[in-house]
Design a protein around this motif. Structure first.
Motif, mmCIF file in Angstrom:
data_model
loop_
_atom_site.group_PDB
_atom_site.id
_atom_site.type_symbol
_atom_site.label_atom_id
_atom_site.label_comp_id
_atom_site.label_asym_id
_atom_site.label_seq_id
_atom_site.Cartn_x
_atom_site.Cartn_y
_atom_site.Cartn_z
ATOM 1 N N VAL B 144 44.414 26.775 28.711
ATOM 2 C CA VAL B 144 43.367 27.437 29.493
ATOM 3 C C VAL B 144 43.929 28.759 29.999
ATOM 4 O O VAL B 144 45.070 28.796 30.465
ATOM 5 N N ALA B 145 43.125 29.806 29.857
ATOM 6 C CA ALA B 145 43.541 31.115 30.384
ATOM 7 C C ALA B 145 42.471 31.636 31.337
ATOM 8 O O ALA B 145 41.283 31.645 31.008
ATOM 9 N N LEU B 146 42.890 32.031 32.516
ATOM 10 C CA LEU B 146 41.977 32.594 33.512
ATOM 11 C C LEU B 146 42.243 34.091 33.568
ATOM 12 O O LEU B 146 43.337 34.516 33.952
ATOM 13 N N ILE B 147 41.248 34.868 33.155
ATOM 14 C CA ILE B 147 41.491 36.302 32.972
ATOM 15 C C ILE B 147 40.526 37.146 33.802
ATOM 16 O O ILE B 147 39.583 36.626 34.387
ATOM 17 N N ALA B 148 40.758 38.451 33.804
ATOM 18 C CA ALA B 148 39.918 39.358 34.593
ATOM 19 C C ALA B 148 39.438 40.518 33.727
ATOM 20 O O ALA B 148 40.210 41.075 32.941
ATOM 21 N N ALA B 149 38.151 40.858 33.877
ATOM 22 C CA ALA B 149 37.575 41.991 33.141
ATOM 23 C C ALA B 149 36.704 42.806 34.090
ATOM 24 O O ALA B 149 36.278 42.310 35.131
ATOM 25 N N ALA B 150 36.432 44.036 33.681
ATOM 26 C CA ALA B 150 35.586 44.886 34.525
ATOM 27 C C ALA B 150 34.122 44.458 34.414
ATOM 28 O O ALA B 150 33.433 44.292 35.413
ATOM 29 N N GLN B 151 33.669 44.287 33.181
ATOM 30 C CA GLN B 151 32.258 43.959 32.966
ATOM 31 C C GLN B 151 32.106 42.954 31.827
ATOM 32 O O GLN B 151 32.921 42.908 30.912
ATOM 33 N N PHE B 159 34.321 44.099 28.784
ATOM 34 C CA PHE B 159 34.826 45.474 28.864
ATOM 35 C C PHE B 159 35.955 45.461 29.891
ATOM 36 O O PHE B 159 35.776 44.977 31.003
ATOM 37 N N LEU B 160 37.114 45.976 29.496
ATOM 38 C CA LEU B 160 38.293 45.867 30.369
ATOM 39 C C LEU B 160 38.599 47.162 31.116
ATOM 40 O O LEU B 160 39.537 47.225 31.907
ATOM 41 N N VAL B 185 34.544 38.650 36.182
ATOM 42 C CA VAL B 185 34.171 40.048 35.924
ATOM 43 C C VAL B 185 33.637 40.650 37.216
ATOM 44 O O VAL B 185 33.139 39.945 38.082
ATOM 45 N N ASN B 186 33.754 41.964 37.295
ATOM 46 C CA ASN B 186 33.214 42.645 38.482
ATOM 47 C C ASN B 186 31.697 42.718 38.420
ATOM 48 O O ASN B 186 31.009 42.650 39.427
ATOM 49 N N GLU B 187 31.193 42.893 37.177
ATOM 50 C CA GLU B 187 29.753 43.098 37.010
ATOM 51 C C GLU B 187 29.300 42.463 35.714
ATOM 52 O O GLU B 187 30.073 42.388 34.752
ATOM 53 N N ILE B 188 28.002 42.077 35.698
ATOM 54 C CA ILE B 188 27.380 41.674 34.433
ATOM 55 C C ILE B 188 26.305 42.711 34.132
ATOM 56 O O ILE B 188 25.475 43.022 34.988
ATOM 57 N N VAL B 189 26.379 43.293 32.951
ATOM 58 C CA VAL B 189 25.473 44.401 32.610
ATOM 59 C C VAL B 189 24.797 44.129 31.270
ATOM 60 O O VAL B 189 25.205 43.223 30.518
ATOM 61 N N ASP B 190 23.761 44.915 30.979
ATOM 62 C CA ASP B 190 23.059 44.732 29.699
ATOM 63 C C ASP B 190 23.872 45.314 28.548
ATOM 64 O O ASP B 190 23.942 44.735 27.473
ATOM 65 N N LYS B 191 24.458 46.491 28.806
ATOM 66 C CA LYS B 191 25.192 47.133 27.709
ATOM 67 C C LYS B 191 26.550 47.620 28.191
ATOM 68 O O LYS B 191 26.634 48.307 29.204
ATOM 69 N N LEU B 192 27.568 47.252 27.449
ATOM 70 C CA LEU B 192 28.936 47.646 27.834
ATOM 71 C C LEU B 192 29.259 49.023 27.276
ATOM 72 O O LEU B 192 28.781 49.383 26.199
ATOM 73 N N PRO B 193 30.111 49.783 27.983
ATOM 74 C CA PRO B 193 30.556 51.078 27.431
ATOM 75 C C PRO B 193 31.310 50.888 26.115
ATOM 76 O O PRO B 193 31.220 51.699 25.206
ATOM 77 N N ARG B 194 32.082 49.824 26.021
ATOM 78 C CA ARG B 194 32.766 49.471 24.773
ATOM 79 C C ARG B 194 33.122 47.994 24.875
ATOM 80 O O ARG B 194 33.191 47.448 25.987
ATOM 81 N N ILE B 195 33.306 47.340 23.728
ATOM 82 C CA ILE B 195 33.688 45.926 23.765
ATOM 83 C C ILE B 195 35.190 45.829 23.517
ATOM 84 O O ILE B 195 35.690 46.286 22.492
#
Lengths: 292, 549, 107
Positions: B144-151, B159-160, B185-195
């Protein structure tokens, strides 16, 4: 932009050398005389040969001046017995000889280890300053570092005819930590450096009229700032004091309820806060004027 | 054909996800349900990876994990680069951890030392970053890995942002071995700047109630650089950068190297070194590099992580920094460390202690920190084959034997002889050799950089060229010669020092053309943070603790 | 506080200096002031008086001062130091600054 020697980075002696005409400074009670604080020595605290203040006479732009610079890193530039006696003596000499007196301030006020003598010295110096002012002998305080002018020295600085400040300089009575302690972190967060400088820093002091010149943080700019006032004096009279009181009442009415220092800047005509925050000396002054 | 083991592993993952059931809507979990979800997806004996290096932290997930107890979770084999948060320490105090393998414990160094003393810190080993990431693919593969992302987007793509850092190095081995990847994640959005991480590799997502913790680790206020550090920087520039024509490099975190960065557009320019040195960097977006970048010194910068406040500046300078198509900054810790290992002429960094053989460490009995990335870069990569001027020149000085590579990476330790409070940097023996530490680490002394890997030591006294020494005794004499007035330095012999100086192995500032009286902060391209903002044309947004305007 | 006095052999100072005394540095945390004066005794030694707030580093002080006296013709000078925990490198740096100042005067 590169390689400038900033005034606030110089030592007290270097500041004097940088603003006085070359070779014109003559130090009174110089280090070889070893007039040091007997109290600090008793307490096992290192002493300094000048007890935290360098005094003497010099010329600035050819004009004779009495000149002093406090040594902020030495016990916070605080005023003890020797330091205080040198300070008082210099202003008394200025009044006696009718020669302008310039103090490069860097002090948190009275030295706690020798409290009473410091208090008395500051009061006596104020009396000497007012003597100068009554005689129209210019007295000028330069405040250009973050140690700044606080406590008794904050008051003393405002007793002088004129104050020349830079964006690094701070002027007040109680320091930020003391204010926070009494008013609470919510009212005043002393760790918020931007807040601290926007309330007590040179730019705000200039906007509010507590500083008479705001100059770049270089020795040349400071010298020019001093020169502007060497031939002038500001009157001490009941009318002048009453007018100042009126101004302060107006200020309190206008900004008393403000919770954000930017509101003060705005109210004093600064429109582009971000640009003004980064601007220095005369550029800031120009931005503030444009908004008026 | 499916092997029995992988079938078991896949089935086991399916069971864990089934246990979560309606606690998640698809991949998405609400913050309040996170502790229960963690309880259901982690099993006793699991290798659990918590993302968190010296900058970015999956702090919300770590804090939720720390709300659980031994009855919920036990026998965990924790793998993580940095033990940074109080929540991490909690897991040990509660006795949930049966083993830990990690790299670094900067801010919790004292707490870790206390855990070791209390025998509550069952450590496998202290690693270097890439060493630990490598083990994620071999014998420490996370379940199990608990990770962090921006979006995240609605499918669970991640999106990191600027702080990609170690996320890919954790997700890949976990996702491709039927492990579970849980992202805050900090935010959930419809479209990411990049994946940066495809949804396919992500099992659960929670929008954390507060943004992930980011440490402004690489911001050095020029106001705190001393004249002595300027002196050392001048000595290093002349005696090493100029001498070897160092083109590609890594700078550690510290005021010494910050001074070098700020001297490039002034002193460096005066020496005519622009275009000759310091063109390619493997380094985080250091604010103190802004003047050198603006003066046209720097061709490219690749980073292991981002730096708070540098977002707009790096986007505007995408000709120098690696960025996404939208200009957003990109970093990668594993790849950056790899680049720093194989592809640079020089690593230069500092340490708290250096012993008489040139070994360095930041570990003491009362503060167990570790290594981070320095050893990956501060070592000789014997797998290197490509030549550069600096590599060959340093190699020739080292007089390689018939069975050695012809070149050497410059590995430079730059330290003042005393730390704050007159604690000597140079010691006869490292504190890290303390028997209790060695016992906890199964007989290994936690050395950050080995003396054999170090080519030069720079102090305010001068430079010791260790690579050019021909014996252990000579190396010790060279170290004493630059150890100043520390007890190690006071044992130097005048004749030996003079002999080493005559052979160029020890060089004083004047030997490399530096006049100590010239060393002054006024040489720096700027003396404060505000100056950096001015150099950046207002594009650098320093963290509030550095702002006094 | 720790106080000590010692003279270190040194070649004589040039007979003419720009000023009779020079001061470098300030007394502050991690810093020190050095007062360098003509008229120390004898003419073949650098006479040193040190007062430091951090006791226990006499060996390092003596070594740093001896090195300076060895490298610079400072015989016949009197060095007085007020120290508030400066590292030895600053001792050397300030001595050099004071020395330059004594010989050449204001820059």
């Amino acid at each position: 932009m590169t390689g400038a020697i900033l005034f606030h980075e110089l030592t007290a002696r270097q500041r004097i050398a940088a603003i006085a005409d070359k070779g014109s400074f003559d130090e009174l009670l110089p280090p070889p005389e070893r007039i040091t604080s007997p109290y600090l020595a008793q307490l096992g605290i290192p002493v300094s040969f000048d007890d935290g203040i360098v005094i003497g006479h010099a010329r600035i732009g050819g004009k004779k001046v009495y000149l002093a610079a406090q040594v902020g890193p030495f016990v916070g530039g605080a005023v003890g017995e020797i330091h205080g006696a040198k300070l008082t003596g210099l202003f008394k000499a200025a009044a006696r000889d009718k020669i302008p007196c310039v103090l490069i301030v860097e002090s948190g006020g009275v030295r706690l280890h020798e409290g009473s003598s410091g208090e008395i010295a500051i009061a006596e110096t104020m009396r000497a300053i007012f003597e100068c002012r009554a005689l129209k002998v210019p007295t000028i305080a330069v405040i250009a570092t973050d140690i700044g002018a606080y406590g008794g020295i904050g008051i003393l600085s405002t007793c002088c005819d004129f104050r020349v400040m830079t964006e690094h300089g701070r002027l007040g009575i109680s320091g930020p930590i003391v204010i926070e302690k009494w008013m609470g972190k919510k009212a005043y967060d002393s760790a918020n450096r931007a807040l601290v400088w926007k309330t007590s820093g040179g730019k705000t002091k200039y906007l509010l009229g507590d500083a008479d010149a705001l100059v770049h943080d270089t020795a040349d700019a400071v010298r020019d700032g001093i020169s502007r006032f060497l031939g002038k004096s500001s009157a001490v009279s009941l009318t002048a004091v009453k007018a100042r009181q009126k101004e302060l009442e107006k200020r309190l009415k206008k900004f008393g309820a403000a919770t954000d220092p930017d509101a003060v800047w705005n109210g004093m005509g600064v429109r582009n806060i971000e640009a003004a925050s980064l601007a220095s000396g005369p550029e800031f002054v120009a931005l503030a004027k444009r908004g008026k | 054909m499916i092997t029995a083991k992988s079938a078991k592993r896949r089935q086991n993952k399916a069971e864990r996800i089934a246990r979560v059931g309606k606690l998640a809507r698809g991949k998405f979990v609400v913050p309040g349900k996170v502790p229960e979800v963690l309880r259901r997806i982690i099993e006793p004996g699991d290798i659990l990876c918590l993302e968190g290096d010296n900058q970015k932290q999956a702090d919300f997930l770590a804090n939720q994990l720390a709300t659980l107890d031994k009855k919920d979770l036990r026998d965990i084999h924790l793998v993580m680069s940095c033990i940074t948060l109080p929540a991490h320490i909690e897991l040990f105090k509660k006795g949930m951890i049966k083993q830990v393998d990690f790299c670094y414990a900067g801010p919790q160094g004292t707490a870790v030392a206390d855990l070791v003393k209390a025998k509550k810190f069952p450590v496998g080993a202290i690693h270097t970053y890439n060493e630990l990431y490598a083990r994620y693919y071999i014998d420490l593969t996370p379940r199990v890995a608990l990770i962090a992302a921006a979006q995240a987007d609605r499918k669970g793509n991640l999106f990191l942002a600027a702080n990609t850092e170690e996320t890919p190095a954790i997700v890949e081995p976990t996702a491709f071995s039927d492990g579970i990847v849980f992202a805050q994640v900090n935010e959930i959005v419809d479209k990411l700047p990049r994946i940066d991480i495809p949804a396919d590799q992500v099992d659960f997502v929670v929008q954390a109630p507060y943004p992930m913790h980011l440490q402004a680790l690489f911001t050095r206020d020029p106001a705190a650089i001393t004249d002595v550090q300027v002196l050392m920087a001048m000595v290093a520039l002349r005696g090493i950068y100029e001498k070897y024509e160092v083109q590609s490099l890594n700078h550690g975190v510290g005021f010494n190297t910050a001074a070098i960065e700020l001297l490039l557009p002034t002193y460096g320019e005066r020496l005519g070194l622009k275009g000759k040195i310091c063109k390619y960097w493997m380094v985080n977006p250091l604010p103190t590099m802004i003047p050198a970048i603006e003066s046209g010194w720097v061709e490219s910068v690749f980073a292991v992580g981002g730096e708070v406040g540098m977002e707009r500046y790096t986007a505007a300078r995408s000709d120098v920094f690696f960025t996404g198509r939208d200009g957003s900054f990109h970093s990668n810790r594993a790849m950056g460390q790899l680049a720093g290992h194989y592809a640079i002429d020089m690593f230069i960094g500092a340490s708290l202690q250096i012993d008489i053989n040139g070994n360095s460490s930041t570990v003491s009995k009362n503060r167990i920190t570790g290594f981070g990335g320095a050893p990956n870069m501060g070592c000789q990569p014997t797998g290197r084959r490509h030549p550069t001027k600096a590599w060959l020149k340093a190699g020739a000085e080292a007089n390689p034997g018939p069975g050695s590579p012809p070149g050497r990476k410059l590995v430079v330790q730059m330290v003042e002889t005393f730390q704050a409070g007159r604690v000597p940097t140079f010691v006869e023996e490292l504190d890290a050799t303390d028997p209790s530490i060695r016992k906890a680490l199964h007989g290994v002394t936690p050395v950050m950089i080995y003396g054999d890997d170090v080519t030069h030591i720079v102090t305010e006294e001068g430079i010791a060229n260790l690579a050019a020494c021909r014996s252990v005794a000579e190396r010790q004499a060279a170290i004493r010669a630059v150890a100043g007035y520390t007890p190690v330095g006071l044992k130097r012999k005048k004749r030996e020092t003079e002999d080493l100086r005559a052979r160029g192995i020890v060089q004083l500032p004047e030997d490399v053309g530096v006049r100590p009286s010239e060393a002054s902060r006024s040489l720096l391209a700027t003396q404060d943070i505000k100056g950096l903002v001015r150099w950046s044309n207002g594009l650098y947004d320093p963290p509030s603790q550095f702002v006094d305007w | 506080m720790e106080k000590f006095t010692k003279a270190f052999p040194s070649k004589p100072l040039p007979s003419k200096t720009a000023s009779p005394w020079a001061l470098a540095g300030v007394v502050g945390s991690g810093n020190l002031e050095v007062l360098l004066e003509r008229g120390g005794r004898p003419a073949t030694a650098m006479e040193c008086h040190v007062e430091t707030s951090i006791p226990g580093y006499k060996a390092a002080w003596l070594a740093a001062l001896a090195d300076f006296a060895h490298h610079y013709p400072a015989g016949g000078t009197k060095v007085t130091i007020n120290d508030q925990g400066a590292p030895p490198v600053l001792v050397t740096l300030r001595l050099r600054q004071a020395y330059d100042h004594l010989i050449k005067g204001d820059k």
